[in-house]
Design a protein around this motif. Structure first.
Motif, short mmCIF file in Angstrom:
data_model
loop_
_atom_site.label_atom_id
_atom_site.label_comp_id
_atom_site.label_asym_id
_atom_site.label_seq_id
_atom_site.Cartn_x
_atom_site.Cartn_y
_atom_site.Cartn_z
N PRO A 141 0.82 -1.22 0.00
CA PRO A 141 0.00 0.00 0.00
C PRO A 141 0.85 1.27 0.00
N GLN A 142 0.35 2.26 -0.69
CA GLN A 142 0.96 3.59 -0.71
C GLN A 142 -0.14 4.60 -0.39
N VAL A 143 0.16 5.60 0.43
CA VAL A 143 -0.84 6.61 0.77
C VAL A 143 -1.38 7.22 -0.53
N GLY A 144 -2.70 7.27 -0.63
CA GLY A 144 -3.36 7.81 -1.81
C GLY A 144 -3.83 6.76 -2.79
N ASP A 145 -3.39 5.50 -2.65
CA ASP A 145 -3.88 4.44 -3.53
C ASP A 145 -5.40 4.37 -3.46
N SER A 146 -6.02 4.13 -4.61
CA SER A 146 -7.48 3.96 -4.67
C SER A 146 -7.80 2.49 -4.86
N LEU A 147 -8.75 2.01 -4.09
CA LEU A 147 -9.23 0.64 -4.22
C LEU A 147 -10.73 0.66 -4.46
N THR A 148 -11.20 -0.30 -5.22
CA THR A 148 -12.63 -0.46 -5.46
C THR A 148 -13.27 -1.24 -4.33
N SER A 149 -12.55 -2.25 -3.83
CA SER A 149 -13.05 -3.02 -2.69
C SER A 149 -11.88 -3.68 -1.95
N LEU A 150 -12.15 -4.01 -0.70
CA LEU A 150 -11.19 -4.74 0.13
C LEU A 150 -11.99 -5.77 0.92
N THR A 151 -11.54 -7.03 0.86
CA THR A 151 -12.18 -8.12 1.60
C THR A 151 -11.17 -8.65 2.61
N GLY A 152 -11.64 -9.03 3.78
CA GLY A 152 -10.75 -9.59 4.80
C GLY A 152 -11.53 -10.07 6.01
N ILE A 153 -10.79 -10.67 6.93
CA ILE A 153 -11.36 -11.20 8.17
C ILE A 153 -11.24 -10.13 9.25
N VAL A 154 -12.33 -9.88 9.99
CA VAL A 154 -12.28 -8.95 11.11
C VAL A 154 -11.68 -9.66 12.30
N THR A 155 -10.67 -9.05 12.89
CA THR A 155 -10.04 -9.64 14.08
C THR A 155 -9.78 -8.56 15.11
N TYR A 156 -9.44 -8.96 16.31
CA TYR A 156 -9.17 -8.03 17.40
C TYR A 156 -7.84 -8.41 18.03
N SER A 157 -6.88 -7.50 17.98
CA SER A 157 -5.59 -7.75 18.63
C SER A 157 -4.96 -6.43 19.03
N TYR A 158 -4.16 -6.49 20.07
CA TYR A 158 -3.51 -5.30 20.61
C TYR A 158 -4.51 -4.17 20.83
N SER A 159 -5.65 -4.53 21.38
CA SER A 159 -6.71 -3.60 21.79
C SER A 159 -7.33 -2.80 20.64
N GLU A 160 -7.29 -3.34 19.42
CA GLU A 160 -7.97 -2.66 18.32
C GLU A 160 -8.51 -3.64 17.29
N TRP A 161 -9.59 -3.21 16.64
CA TRP A 161 -10.21 -3.98 15.57
C TRP A 161 -9.39 -3.79 14.31
N LYS A 162 -9.22 -4.88 13.56
CA LYS A 162 -8.43 -4.86 12.32
C LYS A 162 -9.10 -5.74 11.29
N VAL A 163 -8.74 -5.50 10.03
CA VAL A 163 -9.17 -6.37 8.95
C VAL A 163 -7.92 -7.02 8.38
N GLU A 164 -7.99 -8.34 8.21
CA GLU A 164 -6.86 -9.13 7.71
C GLU A 164 -7.20 -9.68 6.33
N PRO A 165 -6.74 -9.00 5.25
CA PRO A 165 -6.94 -9.58 3.91
C PRO A 165 -6.26 -10.94 3.85
N ARG A 166 -6.85 -11.87 3.10
CA ARG A 166 -6.35 -13.24 3.05
C ARG A 166 -5.34 -13.48 1.95
N CYS A 167 -5.46 -12.74 0.84
CA CYS A 167 -4.60 -12.94 -0.31
C CYS A 167 -4.73 -11.71 -1.22
N THR A 168 -3.92 -11.65 -2.26
CA THR A 168 -3.91 -10.49 -3.15
C THR A 168 -5.25 -10.29 -3.84
N SER A 169 -5.98 -11.37 -4.12
CA SER A 169 -7.27 -11.21 -4.80
C SER A 169 -8.33 -10.57 -3.90
N ASP A 170 -8.04 -10.35 -2.62
CA ASP A 170 -8.97 -9.64 -1.75
C ASP A 170 -8.96 -8.13 -2.00
#
Length: 181
Positions: A141-170
Motif C-alpha cells: 500500500p501507498q498513501v493515496g492508492d485507490s481501491l474499489t473493494s477490500l475483503t478480509g477477516i475482522v479480528t481483534y488484537s492489541y486492543s484494536e479492531w483490524k481487517v486481515e486480507p487473506r490474499c492479493t485477490s482480496d
C-alpha cells in the motif's frame, strides 16, 4: 457483547473455512454477523478456504478475541464450497458481532496512512479501517492508492479492531504488486 458465555467450555461445530494462516483458521457457519470463529491450532488437518470442517475444542477469550483452542477433533468434510463476505463500512465493522467474519468494504476506498508493523489505514468515505498483514498478500500500500473493494477477516488484537486480507485477490482497484527475486 463482551466475553463469550461459552468461555472455558468444550464445543463442537461445523462450517466453511473462510481464511487460514500458519497458526489457525477462520470458520463460518452462516454469512451473517455472529456466525464465525477463529480456530487456533497447528493446522494438522490443513484446511483450505472453501473446505467444510467439523471441529471440537475449547472456547477461550484470548485478549478479548474469542477463539477455539485445545482442538480435540478436526475433520475436513468437503472441499470447494462457496464462501461469501458481509458488506460493511468503517462505522460498523468494529463490533464483536463481526469478529472473525469475512467482510468486504466497497466504494471509493483510499489508503489513508501507513502505520507501524505492517499495518495501514483505509478510508471508505465514512471513516477509517485498520488493515494488517497477518496473512499472505502481495499488495504494497501507498498513501493515496485507490481501491474499489477490500475483503478480509475482522479480528481483534492489541486492543484494536483490524481487517486481515487473506490474499492479493482480496484487493480490487489500483493495486501495486510487490515482487521478490
Amino acid at each position: 457483547a463482551g466475553p463469550s458465555p461459552y468461555d472455558g467450555q468444550e464445543v463442537s461445530f461445523q462450517g466453511i473455512v473462510t481464511g487460514a494462516h500458519a497458526e489457525g483458521y477462520y470458520v463460518a457457519d452462516d454469512w451473517a454477523p455472529w456466525s464465525a470463529i477463529y480456530v487456533y491450532n497447528d493446522l494438522t488437518i490443513g484446511p483450505d478456504v472453501g473446505d467444510e470442517v467439523r471441529v471440537t475444542g475449547t472456547v477461550d477469550e484470548y485478549y478479548e478475541l474469542t477463539e477455539i483452542v485445545n482442538v480435540d477433533y478436526a475433520e475436513i468434510i468437503s472441499h470447494d464450497n462457496p464462501v461469501q463476505s458481509l458488506p460493511v463500512t468503517a462505522d460498523d465493522y468494529e463490533d464483536e458481532s463481526y469478529e472473525s467474519c469475512l467482510v468486504t468494504f466497497s466504494g471509493g476506498l483510499t489508503v489513508a496512512s501507513l502505520e507501524s508493523v505492517g499495518q495501514w489505514t483505509l478510508d471508505d468515505g465514512v471513516g477509517t479501517v485498520m488493515v494488517d498483514d497477518l496473512m499472505d498478500y502481495n499488495y504494497f500500500p501507498q498513501v493515496g492508492d485507490s481501491l474499489t473493494s477490500l475483503t478480509g477477516i475482522v479480528t481483534y488484537s492489541y486492543s484494536e479492531w483490524k481487517v486481515e486480507p487473506r490474499c492479493t485477490s482480496d484487493f480490487e482497484g489500483s493495486v501495486i504488486p510487490h515482487y521478490c527475486l
